[in-house]
Write a protein that holds these residues in place. Structure first.
Motif, PDB file in Angstrom:
ATOM      1  N   GLN B  46       0.834  -1.156  -0.004  1.00 57.16           N
ATOM      2  CA  GLN B  46      -0.054   0.067   0.073  1.00 57.16           C
ATOM      3  C   GLN B  46       0.909   1.327  -0.066  1.00 57.16           C
ATOM      4  O   GLN B  46       2.050   1.141   0.541  1.00 57.16           O
ATOM      5  CB  GLN B  46      -0.819   0.073   1.305  1.00 57.16           C
ATOM      6  CG  GLN B  46      -1.923   0.791   1.166  1.00 57.16           C
ATOM      7  CD  GLN B  46      -3.430  -0.077   1.026  1.00 57.16           C
ATOM      8  OE1 GLN B  46      -3.352  -0.974   1.898  1.00 57.16           O
ATOM      9  NE2 GLN B  46      -4.513   0.319   0.572  1.00 57.16           N
ATOM     10  N   THR B  48       0.336   5.664  -0.290  1.00 55.13           N
ATOM     11  CA  THR B  48      -0.257   6.587  -0.508  1.00 55.13           C
ATOM     12  C   THR B  48       0.304   7.815  -1.464  1.00 55.13           C
ATOM     13  O   THR B  48       1.495   8.193  -1.139  1.00 55.13           O
ATOM     14  CB  THR B  48      -0.634   7.695   0.786  1.00 55.13           C
ATOM     15  OG1 THR B  48       0.427   7.675   1.591  1.00 55.13           O
ATOM     16  CG2 THR B  48      -1.808   6.649   1.220  1.00 55.13           C
ATOM     17  N   TRP B  52      -4.800   9.824  -2.726  1.00 58.18           N
ATOM     18  CA  TRP B  52      -5.161   8.420  -3.266  1.00 58.18           C
ATOM     19  C   TRP B  52      -4.263   7.506  -2.619  1.00 58.18           C
ATOM     20  O   TRP B  52      -3.338   7.403  -2.205  1.00 58.18           O
ATOM     21  CB  TRP B  52      -4.836   8.272  -4.712  1.00 58.18           C
ATOM     22  CG  TRP B  52      -5.641   9.182  -5.457  1.00 58.18           C
ATOM     23  CD1 TRP B  52      -6.716   8.980  -5.910  1.00 58.18           C
ATOM     24  CD2 TRP B  52      -5.428  10.237  -6.241  1.00 58.18           C
ATOM     25  NE1 TRP B  52      -7.557   9.597  -6.659  1.00 58.18           N
ATOM     26  CE2 TRP B  52      -6.618  10.874  -7.003  1.00 58.18           C
ATOM     27  CE3 TRP B  52      -4.300  11.303  -6.230  1.00 58.18           C
ATOM     28  CZ2 TRP B  52      -6.566  11.954  -7.690  1.00 58.18           C
ATOM     29  CZ3 TRP B  52      -4.402  12.421  -6.957  1.00 58.18           C
ATOM     30  CH2 TRP B  52      -5.560  12.677  -7.686  1.00 58.18           C
ATOM     31  N   GLN B  53      -5.175   6.316  -2.305  1.00 58.16           N
ATOM     32  CA  GLN B  53      -4.499   5.132  -1.609  1.00 58.16           C
ATOM     33  C   GLN B  53      -4.142   4.367  -2.837  1.00 58.16           C
ATOM     34  O   GLN B  53      -5.025   3.765  -3.576  1.00 58.16           O
ATOM     35  CB  GLN B  53      -5.485   4.147  -0.783  1.00 58.16           C
ATOM     36  CG  GLN B  53      -5.762   5.199   0.426  1.00 58.16           C
ATOM     37  CD  GLN B  53      -5.013   4.556   1.511  1.00 58.16           C
ATOM     38  OE1 GLN B  53      -4.889   3.425   1.550  1.00 58.16           O
ATOM     39  NE2 GLN B  53      -4.527   5.512   2.519  1.00 58.16           N
ATOM     40  N   LEU B  54      -3.004   3.989  -3.154  1.00 63.73           N
ATOM     41  CA  LEU B  54      -2.627   3.090  -4.219  1.00 63.73           C
ATOM     42  C   LEU B  54      -2.309   1.730  -3.607  1.00 63.73           C
ATOM     43  O   LEU B  54      -1.419   1.523  -2.442  1.00 63.73           O
ATOM     44  CB  LEU B  54      -1.355   3.672  -4.891  1.00 63.73           C
ATOM     45  CG  LEU B  54      -1.551   4.998  -5.404  1.00 63.73           C
ATOM     46  CD1 LEU B  54      -0.130   5.463  -6.077  1.00 63.73           C
ATOM     47  CD2 LEU B  54      -2.684   5.038  -6.528  1.00 63.73           C
ATOM     48  N   LYS B  55      -2.558   0.864  -4.385  1.00 68.13           N
ATOM     49  CA  LYS B  55      -2.285  -0.924  -3.968  1.00 68.13           C
ATOM     50  C   LYS B  55      -1.619  -1.515  -5.092  1.00 68.13           C
ATOM     51  O   LYS B  55      -2.042  -1.236  -6.244  1.00 68.13           O
ATOM     52  CB  LYS B  55      -3.678  -1.481  -3.564  1.00 68.13           C
ATOM     53  CG  LYS B  55      -3.675  -2.196  -2.418  1.00 68.13           C
ATOM     54  CD  LYS B  55      -4.756  -2.825  -2.174  1.00 68.13           C
ATOM     55  CE  LYS B  55      -4.953  -3.617  -0.615  1.00 68.13           C
ATOM     56  NZ  LYS B  55      -6.323  -4.098  -0.338  1.00 68.13           N
ATOM     57  N   LYS B  56      -0.515  -1.783  -4.773  1.00 68.19           N
ATOM     58  CA  LYS B  56       0.269  -2.404  -5.778  1.00 68.19           C
ATOM     59  C   LYS B  56       0.493  -4.061  -5.462  1.00 68.19           C
ATOM     60  O   LYS B  56       0.925  -4.300  -4.313  1.00 68.19           O
ATOM     61  CB  LYS B  56       1.705  -1.871  -5.863  1.00 68.19           C
ATOM     62  CG  LYS B  56       1.924  -0.926  -7.115  1.00 68.19           C
ATOM     63  CD  LYS B  56       3.179  -0.502  -7.463  1.00 68.19           C
ATOM     64  CE  LYS B  56       3.605  -1.444  -8.537  1.00 68.19           C
ATOM     65  NZ  LYS B  56       5.123  -1.011  -9.111  1.00 68.19           N
ATOM     66  N   GLN B  67       0.150  -4.088 -12.959  1.00 65.61           N
ATOM     67  CA  GLN B  67      -1.045  -3.881 -12.615  1.00 65.61           C
ATOM     68  C   GLN B  67      -2.309  -4.302 -13.322  1.00 65.61           C
ATOM     69  O   GLN B  67      -3.261  -4.754 -13.085  1.00 65.61           O
ATOM     70  CB  GLN B  67      -1.461  -2.589 -11.754  1.00 65.61           C
ATOM     71  CG  GLN B  67      -0.236  -2.420 -10.840  1.00 65.61           C
ATOM     72  CD  GLN B  67      -0.189  -3.289  -9.618  1.00 65.61           C
ATOM     73  OE1 GLN B  67      -1.257  -3.559  -8.869  1.00 65.61           O
ATOM     74  NE2 GLN B  67       0.905  -3.846  -9.450  1.00 65.61           N
TER      75      GLN B  67
END
Lengths: 207, 443
Positions: B46, B48, B52-56, B67
Motif C-alpha cells: 500500500q 499513498t 489516493w490510496q494506491l495498492k500495488k 497491475q
C-alpha cells in the motif's frame, strides 16, 4: 488496452455512439472476437414433447456456437479460473437482455463446487454485463452433468430447490451452455410448479 | 523424518499448495514439522499519493507487477475480494487466498557419479570459446557466449556442465522456447548418461527423482526459487525472453544468491551484462554466413489485399519450386499469413500441427512454407532458401532478421542459399542486420 484473450495490444475505434451513450468498451481484439460464431437461432427443444417437461420452457435462445474458439474460451474461463474473461461477452449480453422483459435467474452451482471453483461463472457473466439478476434456485445434486447421458439426466431426481417466492411473472433462466437441455428444463419445471407464468431461457452457448 | 520424494520434488521449487503432486495430509505434516515454508500467493503493497490510496500487487510466483494483469473478484472460497495474477495463470491460478510452498530444510542432493560421453571434435575456434566458458564457470563469473547462427553452440556447453556436475552443483539450461528444450533433451541424455536430467516445459510429463541437471523453458523457472548454482540461458535473444521482464527476473530468481548466470546468443542485446565474453564468428563448417539481399516490393500490401501475389515474389517462389529447393516465406502478421493467396501450406504459433508441417518440408513432401516469426530460430532444414516479405515492418527487428538469415546454409553440403528481404522501404533494422552479418564474415 490488451486483449483479454490473446494478450496482444489493440485499439477499439472510438465512435460517436460510445462517446455519447453508455457502452461497454470491448475487452478483446477483433481478431479474437471474430472467431466466435453467433447462432441467432432459437434452440429447438421439441425433443421434450411427451415427457413430463413438456410446456415447462417457452423459449430458448443460444447466442454462440460451441466452436474451437469457444471451447478454448470456456476452458480458460471455467477450468483455469480466469474470472476476468467474464467481460468478453459483456456488451453482447447487455444488448440481449435489454430486449427481454422478466426476472433474470442464473442457473446456480452446487455450493461445494462453487467453493472449489471460487466463482460462479454464470453470475460473473451477468455481473460484467451489468445485468441485474435474482438468485431463486439452489442446486442440491452434486453429480456432474457432463458425464451423464440425456436419459440419465432427465430421470435424475430434482436438481434444484426454489428459495424465495415465485410470482405469476415471466422468468428468464440464464446458463453458460445448452447441451441436452436437461438443466434448463429441470429449473423451469421447478419455477412453473410454483406459479411462474412464463419461463424463457438464454444460454451463451448452444452446445 | 521428511519424505524423500517430497524433499526431492520441492528442493528449489516454489509450488502452489493445492496443486502439489502429493496427498494433502503429507504436505500438511511437512508444514507442521517446519520442513515446508508457506508464502502467500499475492503480496500487496500500500502506498499513498496525496489523497489516493494506491495498492500495488506482486505475484510471488512469477514476480509479475504489471497491475493490468491482476484481476479482482468476489471469491467464494475465502468470501472476500480476491486478486489473482493473469500473467502465470497457465500454470494454475495464483490468487490472494492461495498459498505457495517452499522447502525449508536440508535440500536433496544428486548422486556423485556422472559420466561424460561425448566424442565429437571442436574446431579450434569452438575449442577456445569452450575453454573460456569453462574458466568463467569455474570462477563463478557470468559469461556471454556470442556465437553466430549455426556455429554449434550446444557442444561448447558440455565441458562446463560436466565440471559443475562433478562438483555437486545443480545446473540449469534454460531456453525461451519449448522446441529448443525438446531438441536438447535427447542430446543431453546421451552425453550425460548417468545423470538424472529433467526436461520442463508446458505439458511436460511428471519426472521422478532429484534432477541435478534441468533443461527448462524460461517460463517454467517461475516455479523455482534459489535452486541453481549455475544457469545457462540459451537463445537469450529469443522472443519472448528479451521482451518479457518477468522472464528475465525468473532466471535471476531461480539462481541461488551469488550464482553466475551465463548467456548464449547469436544477437546479444546491450542489456545483457556479463563479466566475461567470447565470440564465435564462424559457422562450424567454416563458410561465410549468407548475406541478405534487399529487393523492393512496393505496395505489396495493396496487391495482397486484392488477392494477388506481387510479381517479384511470385517469380521467386516459382523459381524455387522449379528447382526443387525447399523455401520459407516469412510474413509479418498472422492476418497476412491467413489471407495469402494460393494454397501453400502455412504455420503460425497457434497452429496445432506445426511440428508435423515442418517435418513435411524437411522430407520434401511440400515445396515450401509460409510462416510468421515463430520459425525464426531453432529449425534446420537442409538447403532451405528464405524470403522475408515486409522486412521493413516493426516485428522484424535486426535480431529477428539475423536469426531468419541464419536459417540458410547451415548444412555442410549446402553452405549457401538465398536470403531475400522483400520490402516497402529499407529500415535501420534491415541495414543493421546486413552490416552485422557482413562484419562477422570479415572477422
Amino acid at each position: 488496452m490488451n486483449c483479454l484473450i490473446c494478450g496482444s495490444p489493440f485499439q477499439s475505434a472510438p465512435t460517436w455512439k460510445s462517446l455519447i451513450l453508455f457502452e461497454i468498451q470491448p475487452n478483446a481484439c477483433t481478431r479474437c472476437l471474430k472467431k466466435f460464431q453467433k447462432t441467432d437461432h432459437a434452440i429447438d427443444f421439441s425433443d421434450f414433447q411427451g415427457t413430463m417437461y413438456e410446456g415447462m420452457v417457452d423459449q430458448v435462445t443460444g447466442l454462440y456456437t460451441y466452436n474451437e474458439a469457444m471451447k478454448n474460451y470456456l476452458h480458460q474461463y471455467k477450468f483455469m479460473q480466469d474470472v476476468a474473461l467474464s467481460q468478453v461477452f459483456a456488451e453482447e449480453l447487455r444488448h440481449v437482455f435489454d430486449q427481454t422483459e422478466g426476472i433474470i435467474v442464473p442457473i446456480p452451482m452446487h455450493p461445494e463446487k462453487l467453493k472449489l471453483r471460487t466463482f460462479a461463472q454464470v453470475d460473473e457473466l451477468l455481473k460484467s454485463a451489468g445485468v441485474p439478476f435474482q438468485h431463486l434456485l439452489t442446486k442440491i445434486a452434486t453429480s456432474e452433468q457432463g458425464k451423464k447421458s440425456k436419459k440419465e439426466r432427465l430421470e435424475a431426481p430434482t436438481l434444484f430447490e426454489v428459495m424465495g417466492k415465485v410470482e405469476a411473472k415471466t422468468y428468464i433462466l440464464f446458463d453458460d451452455i445448452y447441451t441436452t437441455g436437461a438443466t434448463i428444463h429441470q429449473a423451469a419445471k421447478a419455477l412453473k410448479e410454483l406459479g411462474a407464468t412464463k419461463v424463457e431461457a438464454i444460454t451463451l452457448i448452444k452446445g | 523424518m521428511p519424505d524423500q520424494q517430497v524433499t526431492q520434488f520441492l528442493t528449489g521449487r516454489i509450488w502452489l499448495r493445492e496443486h502439489a503432486p502429493f496427498p494433502r495430509e503429507v504436505i500438511d505434516a511437512h508444514i507442521e514439522s517446519g520442513h515446508i515454508h508457506l508464502k502467500p500467493g499475492i503480496d500487496s503493497h500500500q502506498s499513498t499519493f496525496l489523497f489516493w490510496q494506491l495498492k500495488k500487487y506482486v505475484c510471488n510466483r512469477c514476480h509479475n507487477s504489471n497491475q493490468t494483469l491482476f484481476h479482482t473478484f468476489d471469491c467464494a472460497r475465502c468470501n472476500k475480494k480476491c486478486v489473482y495474477c493473469r500473467h502465470c495463470i497457465r500454470m494454475n491460478r495464483v490468487s490472494s487466498c492461495s498459498e505457495l510452498i517452499l522447502w525449508n530444510k536440508e535440500p536433496a542432493h544428486g548422486v556423485k557419479l556422472h559420466e561424460f560421453n561425448w566424442s565429437g571434435t571442436l574446431t579450434p575456434l569452438q575449442q577456445k570459446a569452450s575453454e573460456e566458458l569453462l574458466t568463467s564457470v569455474e570462477r563463478n563469473e557470468s559469461h556471454l557466449l556470442h556465437a553466430v547462427c549455426g556455429a554449434g553452440k550446444t557442444e561448447l556447453l558440455f565441458p562446463a556442465i560436466f565440471a559443475s556436475l562433478l562438483e555437486g552443483k545443480r545446473v540449469c539450461v534454460a531456453a525461451p522456447r519449448t522446441d529448443v528444450i525438446l531438441e536438447l533433451f535427447p542430446r543431453f541424455q546421451k552425453v550425460f548418461p548417468k545423470t538424472v536430467i529433467h526436461a520442463l516445459y508446458g505439458g511436460a510429463p511428471d519426472q521422478e527423482g532429484f534432477a541435478q541437471l534441468i533443461l527448462s523453458t524460461t517460463h517454467q523457472l517461475y516455479r523455482f526459487e534459489e535452486a541453481f548454482d549455475v544457469i545457462f540461458v540459451d537463445e537469450a535473444d529469443a522472443f519472448p525472453y528479451y521482451a518479457d521482464e518477468t522472464l528475465q527476473r525468473a532466471v535471476v530468481k531461480a539462481a541461488k544468491q551469488g550464482a553466475a548466470i551465463h548467456y548464449v546468443t547469436a544477437t546479444p542485446t546491450d542489456s545483457l551484462k556479463t563479466t566475461n565474453k567470447s565470440f564465435l564468428s564462424r559457422r562450424y563448417h567454416g563458410h561465410d554466413l549468407p548475406v541478405p539481399m534487399f529487393e523492393s516490393l512496393w505496395g505489396y500490401n495493396r496487391r495482397l489485399n486484392k488477392g494477388k501475389v506481387p510479381q517479384k515474389l511470385q517469380d521467386w517462389i516459382e523459381e524455387k519450386q522449379k528447382n526443387n529447393i525447399p523455401f520459407l516465406v516469412f510474413l509479418p502478421t498472422i492476418d497476412m499469413l491467413e489471407n495469402f493467396p494460393g494454397d501453400l501450406p502455412r504455420v503460425h504459433a497457434e497452429h496445432p500441427e506445426r511440428k508435423e508441417i515442418v517435418m513435411q518440408l524437411r522430407e520434401k513432401k511440400i515445396p515450401g512454407l509460409l510462416t510468421t516469426t515463430i520459425l525464426e530460430r531453432g529449425i534446420t532444414i537442409e538447403n532451405v532458401h528464405v524470403a522475408v516479405v515486409g522486412a521493413e515492418q516493426k516485428i522484424f527487428t535486426a535480431s529477428a532478421l539475423i536469426q531468419i538469415s541464419g536459417r540458410v546454409g547451415r548444412s555442410f553440403n549446402y553452405p549457401s542459399g538465398d536470403i531475400v528481404f522483400f520490402h516497402h522501404g529499407i529500415t535501420h533494422e534491415m541495414d543493421e542486420a546486413k552490416s552485422s552479418i557482413e562484419r562477422w564474415n570479415k572477422l
